[in-house]
Write a protein that holds these residues in place. Sequence first.
Motif, PDB file in Angstrom:
ATOM      1  N   UNK A  60      -1.286  16.707  41.161  1.00 49.97           N
ATOM      2  CA  UNK A  60      -1.525  15.534  40.308  1.00 49.97           C
ATOM      3  C   UNK A  60      -2.322  15.848  39.057  1.00 49.97           C
ATOM      4  N   UNK A  61      -2.888  17.062  39.003  1.00 48.53           N
ATOM      5  CA  UNK A  61      -3.697  17.432  37.816  1.00 48.53           C
ATOM      6  C   UNK A  61      -2.878  18.164  36.758  1.00 48.53           C
ATOM      7  N   UNK A  62      -1.543  18.214  36.931  1.00 47.94           N
ATOM      8  CA  UNK A  62      -0.704  18.913  35.956  1.00 47.94           C
ATOM      9  C   UNK A  62      -0.011  17.904  35.043  1.00 47.94           C
ATOM     10  N   UNK A  63       0.549  18.420  33.927  1.00 48.99           N
ATOM     11  CA  UNK A  63       1.262  17.532  32.988  1.00 48.99           C
ATOM     12  C   UNK A  63       2.724  17.372  33.390  1.00 48.99           C
ATOM     13  N   UNK A  64       3.258  18.453  33.983  1.00 50.84           N
ATOM     14  CA  UNK A  64       4.691  18.470  34.295  1.00 50.84           C
ATOM     15  C   UNK A  64       4.891  19.044  35.694  1.00 50.84           C
ATOM     16  N   UNK A  65       5.758  18.405  36.470  1.00 50.61           N
ATOM     17  CA  UNK A  65       6.102  18.930  37.798  1.00 50.61           C
ATOM     18  C   UNK A  65       7.592  19.248  37.808  1.00 50.61           C
ATOM     19  N   UNK A  66       7.910  20.511  38.049  1.00 49.85           N
ATOM     20  CA  UNK A  66       9.316  20.909  38.095  1.00 49.85           C
ATOM     21  C   UNK A  66       9.773  20.934  39.551  1.00 49.85           C
ATOM     22  N   UNK A  67      10.848  20.208  39.822  1.00 49.07           N
ATOM     23  CA  UNK A  67      11.394  20.176  41.179  1.00 49.07           C
ATOM     24  C   UNK A  67      12.537  21.166  41.250  1.00 49.07           C
ATOM     25  N   UNK A  68      12.304  22.306  41.899  1.00 49.16           N
ATOM     26  CA  UNK A  68      13.354  23.332  41.972  1.00 49.16           C
ATOM     27  C   UNK A  68      13.562  23.806  43.401  1.00 49.16           C
ATOM     28  N   UNK A  69      13.485  22.843  44.332  1.00 49.23           N
ATOM     29  CA  UNK A  69      13.917  23.120  45.701  1.00 49.23           C
ATOM     30  C   UNK A  69      15.408  22.805  45.777  1.00 49.23           C
ATOM     31  N   UNK A  70      16.057  23.245  46.852  1.00 49.75           N
ATOM     32  CA  UNK A  70      17.465  22.908  47.067  1.00 49.75           C
ATOM     33  C   UNK A  70      17.583  21.387  47.191  1.00 49.75           C
ATOM     34  N   UNK A  71      18.703  20.803  46.737  1.00 45.82           N
ATOM     35  CA  UNK A  71      18.839  19.340  46.831  1.00 45.82           C
ATOM     36  C   UNK A  71      18.593  18.844  48.265  1.00 45.82           C
ATOM     37  N   UNK A  72      19.061  19.639  49.244  1.00 43.20           N
ATOM     38  CA  UNK A  72      18.904  19.235  50.647  1.00 43.20           C
ATOM     39  C   UNK A  72      17.435  19.219  51.068  1.00 43.20           C
ATOM     40  N   UNK A  73      16.565  19.922  50.321  1.00 41.09           N
ATOM     41  CA  UNK A  73      15.135  19.976  50.681  1.00 41.09           C
ATOM     42  C   UNK A  73      14.315  18.883  49.982  1.00 41.09           C
ATOM     43  N   UNK A  74      14.952  18.109  49.101  1.00 39.46           N
ATOM     44  CA  UNK A  74      14.198  17.069  48.386  1.00 39.46           C
ATOM     45  C   UNK A  74      13.576  16.085  49.382  1.00 39.46           C
ATOM     46  N   UNK A  75      14.309  15.802  50.467  1.00 38.63           N
ATOM     47  CA  UNK A  75      13.797  14.848  51.463  1.00 38.63           C
ATOM     48  C   UNK A  75      12.517  15.319  52.134  1.00 38.63           C
ATOM     49  N   UNK A  76      12.327  16.664  52.155  1.00 37.82           N
ATOM     50  CA  UNK A  76      11.107  17.169  52.797  1.00 37.82           C
ATOM     51  C   UNK A  76       9.953  17.285  51.799  1.00 37.82           C
ATOM     52  N   UNK A  77      10.210  16.914  50.552  1.00 38.87           N
ATOM     53  CA  UNK A  77       9.218  17.121  49.490  1.00 38.87           C
ATOM     54  C   UNK A  77       8.691  15.806  48.919  1.00 38.87           C
ATOM     55  N   UNK A  78       9.580  14.783  48.884  1.00 38.56           N
ATOM     56  CA  UNK A  78       9.235  13.635  48.042  1.00 38.56           C
ATOM     57  C   UNK A  78       8.041  12.821  48.550  1.00 38.56           C
ATOM     58  N   UNK A  79       7.855  12.750  49.875  1.00 39.77           N
ATOM     59  CA  UNK A  79       6.750  11.909  50.363  1.00 39.77           C
ATOM     60  C   UNK A  79       5.400  12.474  49.931  1.00 39.77           C
ATOM     61  N   UNK A  80       5.251  13.799  50.088  1.00 37.27           N
ATOM     62  CA  UNK A  80       3.983  14.436  49.698  1.00 37.27           C
ATOM     63  C   UNK A  80       3.765  14.296  48.194  1.00 37.27           C
ATOM     64  N   UNK A  81       4.856  14.417  47.435  1.00 32.61           N
ATOM     65  CA  UNK A  81       4.726  14.332  45.980  1.00 32.61           C
ATOM     66  C   UNK A  81       4.393  12.901  45.547  1.00 32.61           C
ATOM     67  N   UNK A  82       5.026  11.923  46.191  1.00 27.10           N
ATOM     68  CA  UNK A  82       4.771  10.516  45.855  1.00 27.10           C
ATOM     69  C   UNK A  82       3.285  10.174  46.031  1.00 27.10           C
ATOM     70  N   UNK A  83       2.654  10.803  47.027  1.00 31.74           N
ATOM     71  CA  UNK A  83       1.240  10.502  47.294  1.00 31.74           C
ATOM     72  C   UNK A  83       0.302  11.008  46.206  1.00 31.74           C
ATOM     73  N   UNK A  84       0.728  12.019  45.457  1.00 30.75           N
ATOM     74  CA  UNK A  84      -0.214  12.642  44.501  1.00 30.75           C
ATOM     75  C   UNK A  84       0.178  12.469  43.041  1.00 30.75           C
ATOM     76  N   UNK A  85       1.450  12.063  42.793  1.00 34.87           N
ATOM     77  CA  UNK A  85       1.911  12.002  41.399  1.00 34.87           C
ATOM     78  C   UNK A  85       1.117  10.958  40.609  1.00 34.87           C
ATOM     79  N   UNK A  86       0.781  11.301  39.370  1.00 36.63           N
ATOM     80  CA  UNK A  86      -0.026  10.420  38.507  1.00 36.63           C
ATOM     81  C   UNK A  86       0.874   9.747  37.464  1.00 36.63           C
ATOM     82  N   UNK A  87       0.470   8.556  36.986  1.00 40.49           N
ATOM     83  CA  UNK A  87       1.367   7.770  36.122  1.00 40.49           C
ATOM     84  C   UNK A  87       1.840   8.498  34.862  1.00 40.49           C
TER      85      UNK A  87
END
Length: 267
Positions: A60-87
């Motif tokens: 959450x302290x970065x300006x840009x987050x690049x999502x470069x996991x396999x599309x099938x792995x997005x489901x295992x990533x988004x919840x953790x990211x949603x908790x920390x992403x800043x507006x």
Amino acid sequence: MKIAIVGCGNMGMAFAKSFLQYDLVKKDDLLLIEKSTDRSEALKNEKAGVVVDTIGPHVGQTDLVILSVKPQDFNSVYEALRDVVQPNQIILSIMAGIPIAQIQEKLAHPLVVRAMPNTPAMLGMGITGFTAAKEVDLASLRRVENLINATGRSIFLEDEAMLDAVTALSGSGPAYFYYVVKAMIEAGKQMGFDDAVSALLVKQTMLGAYHLINTADKSLDELIKAVASKGGTTEAALRTFEAGALSDTLVAGIKAAQVRATELSKG
Ligand SMILES: NC(=O)C1=CN([C@@H]2O[C@H](COP(=O)(O)OP(=O)(O)OC[C@H]3O[C@@H](n4cnc5c(N)ncnc54)[C@H](OP(=O)(O)O)[C@@H]3O)[C@@H](O)[C@H]2O)C=CC1
Ligand SMILES: O=C(O)[C@@H]1CCC=N1
């Protein structure tokens, strides 16, 4: 600028290395999130950036987050990211197939840019098609574009639907090229050359022919005609390709890749 990369495989690291090469980010400001122990150990040894294995508040302290996991792995990533992403953070997804709206919804975050690069990005010779959610302002989009351009050239597409076609054409495209090169090298071997000689003949032919496409003032048909003498060897090869509908097969394969990109959005 501070950047986090989630999934530091082929493409995540192609991006990371291009940014570092052009001094667009400092190693201390580059957060590399990689699940694979082998890969993260290798990244630590390379001192490629700050390497961690899970998404945490530091993302959450970065300006840009690049999502470069396999599309099938997005489901295992988004919840953790949603908790920390800043507006104010921009999300740049290079995952094949997953639409902007789906990323926005899963992350509960509007600022999403979607891009489709290809592996020559590793040499700064890639081509990336990209588009953005309407919520992303022009200045932010320009900043992302400048980063993408460190990996090669880019093209902005108004219509997000065309990104699946970019995926099929230039995203997967290097593999089609290698496939043709491999078949040509195999033909050389079957005619009696050893691996190295056959590979040299084919690779230099592809390189020279590529430059003629770009520099000769001729269409592709004219370039073909300039090689294929009437009643000669090239005509014999081209007749065999036509009999096997090779061109149609290539077009059908590329369209199958586009269909698969669309399927990937469904998980
Ligand atoms: N390869 C290509 O030519 C192109 C790929 N793309 C897109 O880029 C994306 C990445 O592709 P590519 O680089 O080839 O894939 P890789 O498999 O090389 O890299 C993805 C990495 O992400 C890791 N990973 C998986 N889940 C997590 C997680 N929860 N947190 C952190 N890391 C994780 C994987 O680890 P593990 O192996 O243990 O799962 C792997 O090391 C894909 O979405 C693909 O569609 C776009 C353009 C071209
Ligand atoms: O094969 C794939 O799904 C990814 C997307 C484009 C290239 N590789």
